[in-house]
Design a protein around this motif. Structure first.
Motif: not given
Length: 160
Positions: A10-30
């Motif tokens: 519920x915090x806005x743009x980034x929480x639903x922005x695909x590129x941000x989600x992919x980058x965050x998931x990649x960083x956490x996974x790596x």
């Protein structure tokens, strides 16, 4: 609030922005695997090169740069270091002297074998901690589909 976590839904743009989600998931996974690579004395850039050559030994510098998502000039420096460490060897193409092919040495192959096995284990543990096996397979299939479609429309490689 910690800067290590992505914003809640519920915090806005980034929480639903695909590129941000992919980058965050990649960083956490790596992250965990990158720590393992560092413990083995292997910088992330060198790991990427080893992984590329493990899949297809003898690739050209240009192809490795594309697969490893690195600028070619940066990759050349990485390859220089790896050559000095005895992990790879380079050969200029006899057919086209502009092309340089890179091969794993026996030492490089042994390290790549070890690190690929560790990467597979880390991936399995990461997926198991977050998703069901079916969800993990589906996620990988969806990402592969996105990559194939985006690659077909994009003439240049992603570089980091």
């Amino acid at each position: 609030m910690s800067n290590d976590l992505p914003p809640s839904p519920n915090q806005g743009f980034l929480a639903d922005y695909l590129q941000f989600l992919l980058s965050t998931a990649s960083g956490l996974a790596s992250h965990g695997f990158h720590l393992q690579a560092a413990e083995a004395g292997l910088p992330v850039a060198e790991w990427r090169v080893l992984a590329c050559l493990w899949d297809s030994d003898g690739n050209t510098i240009t192809e490795i740069a594309r697969l490893a998502q690195m600028e070619q000039s940066r990759l050349t420096k990485v390859v220089d270091r790896m050559d000095a460490r005895g992990l790879i060897r380079r050969e200029r193409s006899a057919e086209d002297r502009r092309l340089v092919h890179v091969w794993l040495t026996d030492t490089g192959r042994a390290l790549a074998d070890t690190m690929v096995a560790r990467a597979k284990q880390h991936e399995a543990e990461f997926i198991a901690a977050s998703l069901t096996e079916a969800e993990g397979k589906r996620l990988k299939a969806l990402l592969t589909k996105v990559i194939k479609r985006a690659s077909a429309e994009t003439a240049h490689a992603v570089r980091r």
